[in-house]
Design an enzyme around this catalytic site. Structure first.
Site, PDB file in Angstrom:
ATOM      1  CE  LYS A  53      -2.502   9.953 -11.863  1.00 39.48           C
ATOM      2  NZ  LYS A  53      -2.742  11.027 -11.120  1.00 39.48           N
ATOM      3  CD  GLN A  97      -1.160  13.562  -9.657  1.00 41.39           C
ATOM      4  OE1 GLN A  97      -1.668  13.265 -10.508  1.00 41.39           O
ATOM      5  NE2 GLN A  97      -0.954  12.987  -8.463  1.00 41.39           N
ATOM      6  CG  ASP A 120      -8.350  12.846 -11.108  1.00 40.98           C
ATOM      7  OD1 ASP A 120      -8.117  11.724 -11.088  1.00 40.98           O
ATOM      8  OD2 ASP A 120      -7.635  13.900 -10.840  1.00 40.98           O
TER       9      ASP A 120
HETATM   10  N1  GUN Z   1      -3.369  12.835  -6.021  1.00 41.91           N
HETATM   11  C1  GUN Z   1      -3.295  11.791  -5.377  1.00 41.91           C
HETATM   12  N2  GUN Z   1      -4.066  11.164  -5.911  1.00 41.91           N
HETATM   13  C2  GUN Z   1      -4.582  11.633  -6.857  1.00 41.91           C
HETATM   14  C3  GUN Z   1      -5.616  11.438  -7.952  1.00 41.91           C
HETATM   15  O1  GUN Z   1      -6.125  10.282  -8.098  1.00 41.91           O
HETATM   16  N3  GUN Z   1      -5.760  12.335  -8.819  1.00 41.91           N
HETATM   17  C4  GUN Z   1      -5.198  13.648  -8.944  1.00 41.91           C
HETATM   18  N4  GUN Z   1      -5.486  14.301  -9.920  1.00 41.91           N
HETATM   19  N5  GUN Z   1      -4.193  13.694  -7.924  1.00 41.91           N
HETATM   20  C5  GUN Z   1      -3.919  12.958  -7.034  1.00 41.91           C
END
Ligand code: GUN
Length: 281
Positions: A53, A97, A120
């Site tokens: 990311k 995350q 998100d």
């Molecule tokens: N953990 C697994 N997929 C995601 C996601 O799309 N966003 C976040 N914040 N954590 C995750």
């Protein structure tokens, strides 16, 4: 039939290119899209995702604010950081995350993010708006899944869609998005009886269960569009929730793992962030 491949790397690259162009257009207004990513602890998969990311952010021309906190971080400390990011005008998007260490309640943290910065799409306000069919920040993975289905050129109108998995991150929101496109949606999960009977009816099948090669060729209708959200780490490497080789013989379209949904998730995160920065979301 031998399936055509929905190449998430190629499709996401074109989205990321467009995002870069949008970043250029914002420059004269003095706006640089800013994304804050918060990683708590040492989960190896999370470290990989967060790294991807950050890299994507920088290559799109965003300002990237990466916060790596120790696994021992208290919920209070994390909430304090989220509060700071909520107030920081340089930060347009906030992503914490998941998963979080056991002493931290993820729902409390997600709810503390300003919904306008929740790129998100996990905040109950955004989840509720999605349910109600109102404009909102949509969660990245389901949005990427929908974009891949769009790429086939096949209309969802009146089609049978089946989703395997009912998580808040993928299964539930993607079911709502399919419904919004007028598909008839069946959501299957761990307690579903005779799951194959449901899946065999599906013109579009979205697998998001987190079980390696769970969807076998016998469960798939001839000519179906098969989207594999699974990322399972086995000794031999990454495999999806779909038994790829056999299912590819039956499907009309299929996503590979890796290189299918994964890169789309990141592209949609960038898209959400630039949309917030531009005042479109
Ligand atoms: N953990 C697994 N997929 C995601 C996601 O799309 N966003 C976040 N914040 N954590 C995750």
């Amino acid at each position: 039939m031998s399936a055509r491949i929905l190449d998430g790397k190629v499709i996401s690259a074109s989205i990321r290119e467009r995002v870069r162009a949008e970043v250029e257009q914002l420059k004269p207004r003095g706006v640089v899209p800013g994304l804050a990513v918060v990683l708590v602890g040492e989960n190896p998969a999370s470290k990989v995702y967060v790294g991807q990311k950050e890299k994507a952010c920088l290559s799109a021309g965003f300002a990237s604010f990466l916060h790596k906190l120790p696994a021992s971080t208290s919920q209070e400390e994390l909430l304090e950081l989220v509060g700071d990011l909520n107030r920081d005008p340089a930060v347009h998007g906030i992503l914490v995350q998941l998963p979080l260490p056991p002493q931290i309640d993820p729902d409390t943290v997600i709810s503390a993010i300003r919904p306008e910065k929740d790129v998100d799409g996990f905040h109950p306000i955004n989840a509720g708006k999605l349910l109600a069919g109102l404009p909102c920040i949509e969660p990245c993975t389901p949005k990427g899944v929908m974009r891949l289905i769009e790429e086939t050129g096949i209309s969802l109108e009146g089609k049978e869609a089946a989703v395997v998995g009912r998580s808040n991150i993928v299964g539930k929101p993607v079911s709502l998005m399919l419904l919004a496109k007028n598909a008839t949606v069946t959501v299957c999960h761990s307690r579903t009886k005779d799951i194959a009977d449901h899946l065999r009816r599906a013109d579009v099948l979205v697998a998001a269960v987190g079980r390696p090669r769970f969807v076998t060729a016998e469960m798939v209708k001839e000519g179906a569009v098969v989207i594999d959200v699974g990322i399972n780490r086995l000794e031999g490497g990454l495999v999806g929730d779909v038994d790829y080789d056999a299912v590819a013989e039956k499907a009309s379209w299929i996503t590979p793992v890796p290189g299918g949904v994964g890169p789309m998730t990141i592209a949609m995160l960038l898209q959400n962030t630039v949309d917030v920065a531009a005042g479109r979301l």
